[in-house]
Design a protein around this motif. Sequence first.
Motif, PDB file in Angstrom:
ATOM      1  N   SER A   1       0.847  -1.191   0.000  1.00 58.09           N
ATOM      2  CA  SER A   1       0.000   0.000   0.000  1.00 58.09           C
ATOM      3  C   SER A   1       0.877   1.232   0.000  1.00 58.09           C
ATOM      4  CB  SER A   1      -0.915  -0.014   1.224  1.00 58.09           C
ATOM      5  OG  SER A   1      -0.158   0.100   2.396  1.00 58.09           O
ATOM      6  N   ILE A   2       0.260   2.389  -0.194  1.00 61.96           N
ATOM      7  CA  ILE A   2       1.027   3.616  -0.365  1.00 61.96           C
ATOM      8  C   ILE A   2       1.934   3.864   0.822  1.00 61.96           C
ATOM      9  CG2 ILE A   2       0.794   6.124  -0.566  1.00 61.96           C
ATOM     10  CD1 ILE A   2      -1.772   5.587  -2.106  1.00 61.96           C
ATOM     11  N   GLN A   3       1.456   3.479   2.009  1.00 58.59           N
ATOM     12  CA  GLN A   3       2.271   3.719   3.173  1.00 58.59           C
ATOM     13  C   GLN A   3       3.538   2.879   3.156  1.00 58.59           C
ATOM     14  OE1 GLN A   3       0.064   3.427   6.737  1.00 58.59           O
ATOM     15  NE2 GLN A   3       1.742   3.907   8.093  1.00 58.59           N
ATOM     16  N   HIS A   4       3.566   1.819   2.354  1.00 55.26           N
ATOM     17  CA  HIS A   4       4.680   0.890   2.387  1.00 55.26           C
ATOM     18  C   HIS A   4       5.734   1.136   1.321  1.00 55.26           C
ATOM     19  CE1 HIS A   4       2.184  -2.417   4.615  1.00 55.26           C
ATOM     20  NE2 HIS A   4       2.526  -1.409   5.380  1.00 55.26           N
ATOM     21  N   VAL A   5       5.518   2.052   0.415  1.00 50.88           N
ATOM     22  CA  VAL A   5       6.398   2.100  -0.748  1.00 50.88           C
ATOM     23  C   VAL A   5       7.605   2.999  -0.569  1.00 50.88           C
ATOM     24  CG1 VAL A   5       4.572   1.556  -2.350  1.00 50.88           C
ATOM     25  CG2 VAL A   5       5.022   3.935  -1.798  1.00 50.88           C
ATOM     26  N   TYR A   6       7.752   3.622   0.598  1.00 52.26           N
ATOM     27  CA  TYR A   6       8.898   4.473   0.818  1.00 52.26           C
ATOM     28  C   TYR A   6       9.962   3.746   1.618  1.00 52.26           C
ATOM     29  CZ  TYR A   6       6.857   8.595  -1.150  1.00 52.26           C
ATOM     30  OH  TYR A   6       6.343   9.499  -2.032  1.00 52.26           O
ATOM     31  N   GLY A   7      11.194   4.015   1.307  1.00 45.85           N
ATOM     32  CA  GLY A   7      12.307   3.336   1.946  1.00 45.85           C
ATOM     33  C   GLY A   7      12.813   4.101   3.150  1.00 45.85           C
ATOM     34  N   ALA A   8      13.992   3.647   3.665  1.00 47.63           N
ATOM     35  CA  ALA A   8      14.526   4.210   4.888  1.00 47.63           C
ATOM     36  C   ALA A   8      14.884   5.677   4.727  1.00 47.63           C
ATOM     37  CB  ALA A   8      15.756   3.417   5.307  1.00 47.63           C
ATOM     38  N   GLN A   9      15.208   6.096   3.497  1.00 50.06           N
ATOM     39  CA  GLN A   9      15.640   7.469   3.290  1.00 50.06           C
ATOM     40  C   GLN A   9      14.478   8.418   3.029  1.00 50.06           C
ATOM     41  OE1 GLN A   9      18.807   7.866   0.521  1.00 50.06           O
ATOM     42  NE2 GLN A   9      19.800   5.976   1.136  1.00 50.06           N
TER      43      GLN A   9
ATOM     44  N   GLU B   1      27.676   2.892   9.875  1.00 48.61           N
ATOM     45  CA  GLU B   1      26.628   3.807  10.335  1.00 48.61           C
ATOM     46  C   GLU B   1      25.971   4.552   9.186  1.00 48.61           C
ATOM     47  OE1 GLU B   1      26.099   7.552  13.459  1.00 48.61           O
ATOM     48  OE2 GLU B   1      28.043   6.551  13.220  1.00 48.61           O
ATOM     49  N   HIS B   2      26.766   4.891   8.166  1.00 48.98           N
ATOM     50  CA  HIS B   2      26.249   5.666   7.046  1.00 48.98           C
ATOM     51  C   HIS B   2      25.281   4.866   6.180  1.00 48.98           C
ATOM     52  CE1 HIS B   2      26.065   8.851   4.146  1.00 48.98           C
ATOM     53  NE2 HIS B   2      26.565   8.092   3.180  1.00 48.98           N
ATOM     54  N   HIS B   3      25.437   3.530   6.159  1.00 48.65           N
ATOM     55  CA  HIS B   3      24.642   2.695   5.253  1.00 48.65           C
ATOM     56  C   HIS B   3      23.704   1.735   5.971  1.00 48.65           C
ATOM     57  CE1 HIS B   3      28.189   3.265   2.263  1.00 48.65           C
ATOM     58  NE2 HIS B   3      27.217   4.118   1.991  1.00 48.65           N
ATOM     59  N   GLN B   4      23.750   1.684   7.288  1.00 47.08           N
ATOM     60  CA  GLN B   4      22.994   0.636   7.975  1.00 47.08           C
ATOM     61  C   GLN B   4      21.483   0.811   7.831  1.00 47.08           C
ATOM     62  OE1 GLN B   4      24.161   0.673  12.063  1.00 47.08           O
ATOM     63  NE2 GLN B   4      23.320   2.705  12.508  1.00 47.08           N
ATOM     64  N   ASP B   5      20.987   2.066   7.738  1.00 46.22           N
ATOM     65  CA  ASP B   5      19.548   2.265   7.561  1.00 46.22           C
ATOM     66  C   ASP B   5      19.081   1.727   6.213  1.00 46.22           C
ATOM     67  OD1 ASP B   5      19.236   3.380  10.020  1.00 46.22           O
ATOM     68  OD2 ASP B   5      19.265   5.459   9.329  1.00 46.22           O
ATOM     69  N   THR B   6      19.886   1.995   5.173  1.00 46.73           N
ATOM     70  CA  THR B   6      19.543   1.484   3.841  1.00 46.73           C
ATOM     71  C   THR B   6      19.520  -0.039   3.843  1.00 46.73           C
ATOM     72  OG1 THR B   6      20.470   3.409   2.713  1.00 46.73           O
ATOM     73  CG2 THR B   6      20.285   1.381   1.437  1.00 46.73           C
ATOM     74  N   TYR B   7      20.562  -0.640   4.385  1.00 45.53           N
ATOM     75  CA  TYR B   7      20.634  -2.105   4.386  1.00 45.53           C
ATOM     76  C   TYR B   7      19.515  -2.709   5.226  1.00 45.53           C
ATOM     77  CZ  TYR B   7      22.200  -6.860   5.075  1.00 45.53           C
ATOM     78  OH  TYR B   7      22.253  -8.236   5.122  1.00 45.53           O
ATOM     79  N   ARG B   8      19.200  -2.083   6.358  1.00 44.26           N
ATOM     80  CA  ARG B   8      18.134  -2.608   7.211  1.00 44.26           C
ATOM     81  C   ARG B   8      16.797  -2.603   6.468  1.00 44.26           C
ATOM     82  NH1 ARG B   8      14.149  -0.846  10.481  1.00 44.26           N
ATOM     83  NH2 ARG B   8      14.543   1.324   9.870  1.00 44.26           N
ATOM     84  N   GLN B   9      16.503  -1.510   5.722  1.00 45.14           N
ATOM     85  CA  GLN B   9      15.246  -1.450   4.989  1.00 45.14           C
ATOM     86  C   GLN B   9      15.207  -2.503   3.883  1.00 45.14           C
ATOM     87  OE1 GLN B   9      12.631   0.703   5.876  1.00 45.14           O
ATOM     88  NE2 GLN B   9      11.551  -0.750   4.544  1.00 45.14           N
TER      89      GLN B   9
ATOM     90  N   HIS C   1      24.020   4.992  -6.317  1.00 45.53           N
ATOM     91  CA  HIS C   1      23.078   6.011  -6.794  1.00 45.53           C
ATOM     92  C   HIS C   1      22.592   6.813  -5.591  1.00 45.53           C
ATOM     93  CE1 HIS C   1      23.108   3.051 -10.036  1.00 45.53           C
ATOM     94  NE2 HIS C   1      22.727   4.033 -10.833  1.00 45.53           N
ATOM     95  N   PRO C   2      23.454   7.653  -5.047  1.00 49.25           N
ATOM     96  CA  PRO C   2      23.118   8.356  -3.800  1.00 49.25           C
ATOM     97  C   PRO C   2      21.999   9.380  -3.939  1.00 49.25           C
ATOM     98  CG  PRO C   2      25.189   9.150  -4.726  1.00 49.25           C
ATOM     99  CD  PRO C   2      24.805   7.957  -5.523  1.00 49.25           C
ATOM    100  N   ALA C   3      21.695   9.845  -5.137  1.00 51.74           N
ATOM    101  CA  ALA C   3      20.626  10.837  -5.286  1.00 51.74           C
ATOM    102  C   ALA C   3      19.273  10.261  -4.901  1.00 51.74           C
ATOM    103  CB  ALA C   3      20.573  11.355  -6.718  1.00 51.74           C
ATOM    104  N   SER C   4      19.106   8.970  -5.069  1.00 55.39           N
ATOM    105  CA  SER C   4      17.849   8.339  -4.692  1.00 55.39           C
ATOM    106  C   SER C   4      18.034   7.380  -3.534  1.00 55.39           C
ATOM    107  CB  SER C   4      17.241   7.589  -5.879  1.00 55.39           C
ATOM    108  OG  SER C   4      18.089   6.519  -6.268  1.00 55.39           O
ATOM    109  N   GLY C   5      19.157   6.660  -3.540  1.00 58.39           N
ATOM    110  CA  GLY C   5      19.299   5.599  -2.559  1.00 58.39           C
ATOM    111  C   GLY C   5      18.275   4.523  -2.824  1.00 58.39           C
ATOM    112  N   TYR C   6      18.057   3.674  -1.824  1.00 55.54           N
ATOM    113  CA  TYR C   6      17.056   2.624  -1.974  1.00 55.54           C
ATOM    114  C   TYR C   6      15.683   3.161  -1.574  1.00 55.54           C
ATOM    115  CZ  TYR C   6      14.225  -1.446  -0.989  1.00 55.54           C
ATOM    116  OH  TYR C   6      13.200  -2.354  -0.970  1.00 55.54           O
ATOM    117  N   VAL C   7      14.690   2.864  -2.402  1.00 50.13           N
ATOM    118  CA  VAL C   7      13.298   3.214  -2.129  1.00 50.13           C
ATOM    119  C   VAL C   7      12.464   1.952  -2.283  1.00 50.13           C
ATOM    120  CG1 VAL C   7      11.334   4.640  -2.818  1.00 50.13           C
ATOM    121  CG2 VAL C   7      13.650   5.548  -3.001  1.00 50.13           C
ATOM    122  N   GLN C   8      11.554   1.731  -1.359  1.00 57.67           N
ATOM    123  CA  GLN C   8      10.696   0.549  -1.464  1.00 57.67           C
ATOM    124  C   GLN C   8       9.955   0.557  -2.789  1.00 57.67           C
ATOM    125  OE1 GLN C   8       8.713   1.143   2.425  1.00 57.67           O
ATOM    126  NE2 GLN C   8       9.078  -1.024   2.741  1.00 57.67           N
TER     127      GLN C   8
END
Length: 550
Positions: free
Chosen positions: A21-29, A304-312, A347-354
């Motif tokens: 659902s819409i609430q789920h499609v955004y990533g950690a960033q 620390e810089h990447h752990q949020d991305t990897y966790r998501q 691709h740091p401009a976007s990073g990971y997005v759900q």
Amino acid sequence: MSSDGNKKQFWKRNAAKVPGSIQHVYGAQHPPFDPLLHANLIKAGNKPPPATPGKPKKATTFQEFESITSDAWDVGDDDDELLAMAAQNLNIEVVMETANKVIENHSKQQERQRLDDATELDQREEDTQEEAAEDEEEDEEEEEDRVEEGDVTSPEVSFASQSSPYTDSRLVKSHSEAPIGSPKDAAGERAALHRQRSLPHRPPVIPLVARMADQNTSGTPAMTEREASRLDKFKQLLAGPNTDLEELRKLSWSGIPRQVRPIAWKLLSGYLPANAERRESVLQRKRQEYFGFIQQYYDSRNDEHHQDTYRQIHIDIPRTNPLIPLFQQASVQEIFERILFIWAIRHPASGYVQGINDLVTPFFVVYVFEYIEEEVENFDVSSLQEEALRNIEADSFWCMSKLLDGIQDNYTFAQPGIQRKVKALEELVSRIDESVHRHMHQYEVEYLQFAFRWMNNLLMRELPLRCTIRLWDTYQAEPEGFSHFHLYVCAAFLVRWRKEILEERDFQGLMILLQNLPTMHWGNEEVSVLLAEAYRLKFAFADAPNHYKR
């Protein structure tokens, strides 16, 4: 309760329950996106507040990103040639002819099916009447015999084990109950049993990746003469020293046979050069380059810089196609984690997005087919050789990267690409089906509330994976298929459900329908009709901006 109150209650109850659902499609960033808040802010003439204080007020544009960011795709080699080929349009006459044939064949097939169903129903009714008449005659003869022999049955209900076409030799009440139940009741019971037997059977469960009828996707049923002819054309085209990419696009628009889909996708995406002699060396170099990225970057996933991305990413991977056992295997999930993490940090401009996690799956499945013949849904990838698995991983990474190069503004800060496309979809639907557009406006359904997912996930949450694979055959054959043609597919897809949409009379019913459209049993035929309608819309509106807007 007010309409706004109903809408808030709906999102509160359903947003966390509906996968994707819409609430789920955004990533950690990116913070969760509230479509109602966004819509209300826009109506009030206010700009939505920035998501995080650290972000600049003006989002970086895709053009700026492209000029300052080192891309994961190396420039040079055959890129100029491939980009030039991609800029050429398909032969309009060829595609329009194909689209018209698909729609015409579909209509003829539906008409034949209606005639066959009517004939079968008439035959069933005749059989039912004949059997009922025969049963009545037999009952009368048995009753006469019993009267003549003096065999009078007591008023109690008697049971007998009788062989019946309706009961499969189970215990049934004997016909000697005539004194208790009237002949009319018995005839009604027989008619009901006949009707029950004549009901259509529940359709069998269809694999999510492919069904046996979809020869171009999976399974190995006997090919028709037409399918065999198409496969020969592909093989002849691919066997030459230099593949004619324009001709490959024309052939691929109507679907690619499973046997040649892996190499066709690699050529159409620009991963492989048209020159056959250079393909092996390019594959080796690109695969080595990918695993060089793994050695260079993957160990930093817990920094620390990447752990949020990897966790998501780690959280999202098990949610990717949860109904398909293939994607629940630990080794497959590790492959996806590496692909997504490497892409995100490059691709740091976007990073990971759900939503990006979904885009790996079609490539992975298609490239697994390069090494197996059986069905893929329950295939154990550990039975593949390690080199084959490494090749599948690297090839999936590069082809996904190439796809995202064309739609990256969908995933940069504030996702401007998606917002533009959703607005364009709303304007297009208002022109092609004003009734649907007015109906949704009447019940305060914002296009962003359902179409955001359609753009973010390229309809992958709305269609079975087998249909997505067929859809991507055309997307890769069509110039700007993922970035531009997808808009017309979404419009055709929405209008396809106009009857069901117009039957819903409240906000909640419309949202539940639009988030759970009944496509589970779709196959190649339905996708082909959808694509043909989408091409008609593109032909009518893409080059006619005055028609596009009010």
